[in-house]
Design a protein around this motif. Sequence first.
Motif, PDB file in Angstrom:
ATOM      1  N   ARG A  33       0.763  -1.314  -0.061  1.00 41.25           N
ATOM      2  CA  ARG A  33       0.006  -0.103   0.162  1.00 41.25           C
ATOM      3  C   ARG A  33       0.957   1.195  -0.062  1.00 41.25           C
ATOM      4  N   LEU A 155     -14.149  -2.456  -8.322  1.00 41.48           N
ATOM      5  CA  LEU A 155     -13.832  -3.886  -7.698  1.00 41.48           C
ATOM      6  C   LEU A 155     -14.599  -4.896  -8.384  1.00 41.48           C
ATOM      7  N   ARG A 158     -12.804  -6.959 -10.351  1.00 39.11           N
ATOM      8  CA  ARG A 158     -11.912  -7.949  -9.482  1.00 39.11           C
ATOM      9  C   ARG A 158     -10.372  -7.570  -9.910  1.00 39.11           C
ATOM     10  N   LYS A 160      -6.449  -6.634  -9.420  1.00 38.42           N
ATOM     11  CA  LYS A 160      -5.024  -6.876  -8.539  1.00 38.42           C
ATOM     12  C   LYS A 160      -4.581  -5.508  -7.976  1.00 38.42           C
ATOM     13  N   LEU A 186     -10.556  -2.094   2.438  1.00 32.96           N
ATOM     14  CA  LEU A 186      -9.607  -2.806   1.148  1.00 32.96           C
ATOM     15  C   LEU A 186      -8.155  -3.162   1.475  1.00 32.96           C
ATOM     16  N   MET A 191      -5.266  -5.535  -0.696  1.00 32.21           N
ATOM     17  CA  MET A 191      -5.421  -5.187  -2.159  1.00 32.21           C
ATOM     18  C   MET A 191      -4.135  -4.290  -2.357  1.00 32.21           C
TER      19      MET A 191
END
Lengths: 246, 261
Positions: A33, A155, A158, A160, A186, A191
């Motif tokens: 992140r 989202l 889907r 990555k 998230l 994610m």
Amino acid sequence: MAQPIIRLEGVAKFFGTFQALKDVDLEVALGERMVVCGPSGSGKSTLIRCINRLEEHDAGRITVDGTELDDDTRHIAKIRAEIGMVFQQFNLFPHLTVLRNLTLAPMRTRGLGRKEAEELARHYLARVRIPEQADKYPAQLSGGQQQRVAIARSLCMRPKIMLFDEPTSALDPEMIKEVLDVMVELAKEGMTMIVVTHEMGFAREVADSMVFMDEGLIVEKAPPARFFAAPASERARLFLGRILAH
Amino acid sequence: MRTDGDAARCRRLLLVAATALVLAGCSGGSYTWGWHVVSPLTDQGQSNIAFLTGGLWQTIAVSLLAICLSIPLGLLVALPGFARNPWLRLVNRAYVETIRSIPILPLMLWVYYGLPVLTGLNFDPFTAGVLTLVISDSAFEAEIFRGGLQSIEKGQHEAADSLGLGAFDKLWYVILPQAIRRILPPLGNQFVYVLKMSSLLSVIGVFELTKKANELVVTLYRPLEIYSFLILEYFVLVVIVSAGVRWLERRLAADQRMARR
Ligand SMILES: Nc1ncnc2c1ncn2[C@@H]1O[C@H](COP(=O)(O)OP(=O)(O)O)[C@@H](O)[C@H]1O
Ligand SMILES: [Mg+2]
């Protein structure tokens, strides 16, 4: 560090004669992140927009999940399929209901049937905590709700990787939290995210790494603890001083 | 608001027409009016009206066909205008600029009398006429589409791109439906224009309203009355088309109001 899912090597971007990105090197690991900050006009948007080809880089290499981003439309399509993007201005489709905003791309590009796509859409609407708004039009929702719809819309593909370009900058203060909460969730689910934001509370809470940009350059990349406690560059120090003063 | 405007415009037009007729009546003092030739109150008038309005279906068919065919063609012409490839953009510009600069009547004469010489294909007057209107109209519609498509914000394109929608899906599901609302008013004007231009088909012998009127004028020699009636026919058609377009506009506007709430 794990294998990078995004890699930028010597990336440059010009708008006419103006250079918005200067020799940018950057690696993002799977599940990382990353929060990008820096003064307005420093090239933050340009940087993340190059990653899914909303802008075309003029020099250097961008690789996403093993695919190089070049003029090959199949490469572009493959990379876009793996990346979701959330914009400052939401960019929902105003003529479609919330549900249709969410089902359009899965039905057209992932070959889902209507029923399947609607199930998927309702699942993500519940996750962003607005299951009851499915049949409304975007303009009937508040800014915070619209941005959550936009997140759910991404989202549904889907992805990555999720890119966020100042997702809360256009929101009234009381709506910022509801959007950040969804983003925190998230992030906690693992994610891979690159978030351009000035919300330093969010950065402290979820970021694995902070990137500070100025004048088209990545001036500094550091873990948040170090970045906030002792920024290495004078420019980052000044910037932090200014935005943390609020 | 709009309906008031229409009513006012309608009244104004009728006033002007009436004044013109009165003036015509006064100045040509020796002229004896022969409205009976188009009067629904006499047998002769009725059969003349039946003859004149016999061209109605041809006029409607020509106009409808021309509009329905020119819309997809116009869109097809507009799209290369957005291409990255400069040659494709050139195709768009060349088509639009060339076709727009040709008056419809010479184009029609060329298609009807000239094209067979070149290609060996013979068109009947109806086909040649419709083809001409479609070609001419498509250039104007291409420009209307271009303006409408350009008016959609960049963010809509970017959202569609980032979701991985292909070029066609983006256009068809995202951009066009939004552009239609902005395209409809100028497109409506174009419908009216096509309807009026269909009168030119009389020149190559299509039995639409104008040709019918010409025929009757030759036999009865009452040009003033018959052409007045002809103008009235077009006037009624135009009013109907305009009302239809505005009904559509209002419906779309209502959709949007609902979407704003
Ligand atoms: N489409 C464009 N055309 C010309 N200049 C642009 C364009 N997009 C961005 N720029 C310029 O590039 C620089 C970086 O912009 P941007 O990446 O949007 O900055 P940030 O997101 O950090 O505020 C700015 O000086 C901006 O004016
Ligand atoms: Mg920006």
